[in-house]
Design a protein around this motif. Sequence first.
Motif, mmCIF file in Angstrom:
data_model
loop_
_atom_site.group_PDB
_atom_site.id
_atom_site.type_symbol
_atom_site.label_atom_id
_atom_site.label_comp_id
_atom_site.label_asym_id
_atom_site.label_seq_id
_atom_site.Cartn_x
_atom_site.Cartn_y
_atom_site.Cartn_z
ATOM 1 N N ARG A 142 -15.174 -0.091 9.528
ATOM 2 C CA ARG A 142 -13.795 -0.439 9.165
ATOM 3 C C ARG A 142 -13.304 0.319 7.933
ATOM 4 N N ARG A 143 -14.241 0.880 7.150
ATOM 5 C CA ARG A 143 -13.834 1.678 5.978
ATOM 6 C C ARG A 143 -13.476 3.119 6.365
ATOM 7 N N CYS A 201 -3.780 -7.129 5.007
ATOM 8 C CA CYS A 201 -3.084 -7.560 3.787
ATOM 9 C C CYS A 201 -2.007 -8.595 4.053
ATOM 10 N N ASN A 242 -7.698 -2.580 5.350
ATOM 11 C CA ASN A 242 -7.106 -3.445 4.317
ATOM 12 C C ASN A 242 -5.610 -3.609 4.566
ATOM 13 N N TYR A 283 0.805 -1.228 0.000
ATOM 14 C CA TYR A 283 0.000 0.000 0.000
ATOM 15 C C TYR A 283 0.837 1.277 0.000
ATOM 16 N N ARG A 294 -5.144 -15.125 -1.269
ATOM 17 C CA ARG A 294 -5.569 -15.315 0.106
ATOM 18 C C ARG A 294 -5.515 -16.805 0.420
ATOM 19 N N GLN A 304 -8.422 3.069 3.880
ATOM 20 C CA GLN A 304 -7.849 1.756 3.513
ATOM 21 C C GLN A 304 -7.072 1.104 4.661
#
Length: 384
Positions: free
Chosen positions: A178-179, A237, A233, A101, A312, A230
């Motif tokens: 969570r966003r 990740c 995420n 990221y 994943r 993000q």
Amino acid sequence: MDFGYSEEQLLTRQTARDFCEREVVPYAAEWDAQERFPTDAARKMGQLGMLGGVIPEQYGGAGMSYQTYAVLLEELARYDQVIGALASFPSGLMGAGILLYGTQEQRQRYLVPLARGEVFAGTGSTEPRSGTDVAGMTTTCYRDGDSYVINGAKMWISMLDEASFFLTFAMLDRSKGRRGICAFIVDKHAPGLRVAPVKNKVGYRAISTGELVLDGVRVPADNRVGEEGQGFNVVMCAVENGRLGVAARAVGVTQACLDASVKYAQERIVFEQPIGRYQLIQSKITDMVVNVEAARLITHKLAWLKDQGAVRARRESSIAKMFATDVLMRSATDACQIHGAYSCSPEYAVGRYFRDAKFFQIVEGTNEIHRVLIAETTLGYRSG
Ligand SMILES: Cc1cc2nc3c(=O)[nH]c(=O)nc-3n(C[C@H](O)[C@H](O)[C@H](O)COP(=O)(O)OP(=O)(O)OC[C@H]3O[C@@H](n4cnc5c(N)ncnc54)[C@H](O)[C@@H]3O)c2cc1C
């Protein structure tokens, strides 16, 4: 299926073994007793490329396959799990978060020296009132011109004293759940940042762990990792990398429990014969032999899946993490039982394995959460 090790893996294992016999075995008990970070060993590991893990070479890493990485961590942890943990951090959430990221500038500035072992860093996700429920964090941030201001506290953060910077998380917009979370790289010396290590921990003693207080800490917007929202995420990740790392290290410590138990059972004479002659002791040894083998295979299957490019591998990483760490806890308990009263003497390492084992069941997702996840993916309630 190929159950053997490649030339590269054998060489990696031998290099780790030689290094540990020279640089770790003489000091591991002392680091634990004195809660002392193994600075020299860590620096030498960096020079030998042992900290670069699966991070690509262009970002200072060793570009290892996941299978080779698992072999390395297992072998290091067989001698000292803290040394194994050090080799796992850059490939875990911290490194992978910046790799996946981060901007090019963030990768060059933070990931390259981290993967080379020139600096250390910490990851602050857990909070005093939210560990498993990551999105339940109360740390907040708001935008102010070219920077963000973070307020809150993280708890149980590893590498507190040693870190030069932290990857941490704060809620920008709670209405988005969570966003609404953002990820940031925060300099250790940023005004308002304080650390308070927990002293005299039961296990993981050579690495400082504790509270990271963020009291109006101003972070340049350039240090936000990923876009606004993000952050969750970024946390997720690299969960498989983290779980693979814990599983591989657990296999290493379980092997150490077995090795120590075999030696002691052959040497300790009770009722005029070695205790290894008694079937109740043999039964414990058998359990360790079978369980360490099973844990190793499950862990290597996860590593193999990652090497096949699996984006994943949630279910497999939960299986490996949970099984290998439960096996470790049982094996460490049995190893102590075999050692009798000597298990509480610092002369024998099994006491240290036992103290560390408990926390393997707690970090990188508690084993309860993995149990839930495995059942839910099997029942079709969530995707694997
Ligand atoms: C030595 C050590 C080092 C650590 N290093 C770091 C670090 O570097 N960075 C970081 O961010 N964190 C770190 N942690 C924190 C660790 O990740 C958390 O402790 C872990 O995520 C669990 O959170 P918690 O302790 O708050 O437990 P809680 O979330 O409060 O859980 C308490 C208990 O409830 C159970 N539970 C919770 N939810 C459920 C459910 N839905 N179903 C069933 N049972 C449930 C849990 O399994 C556990 O048994 C570290 C912890 C330790 C001990």
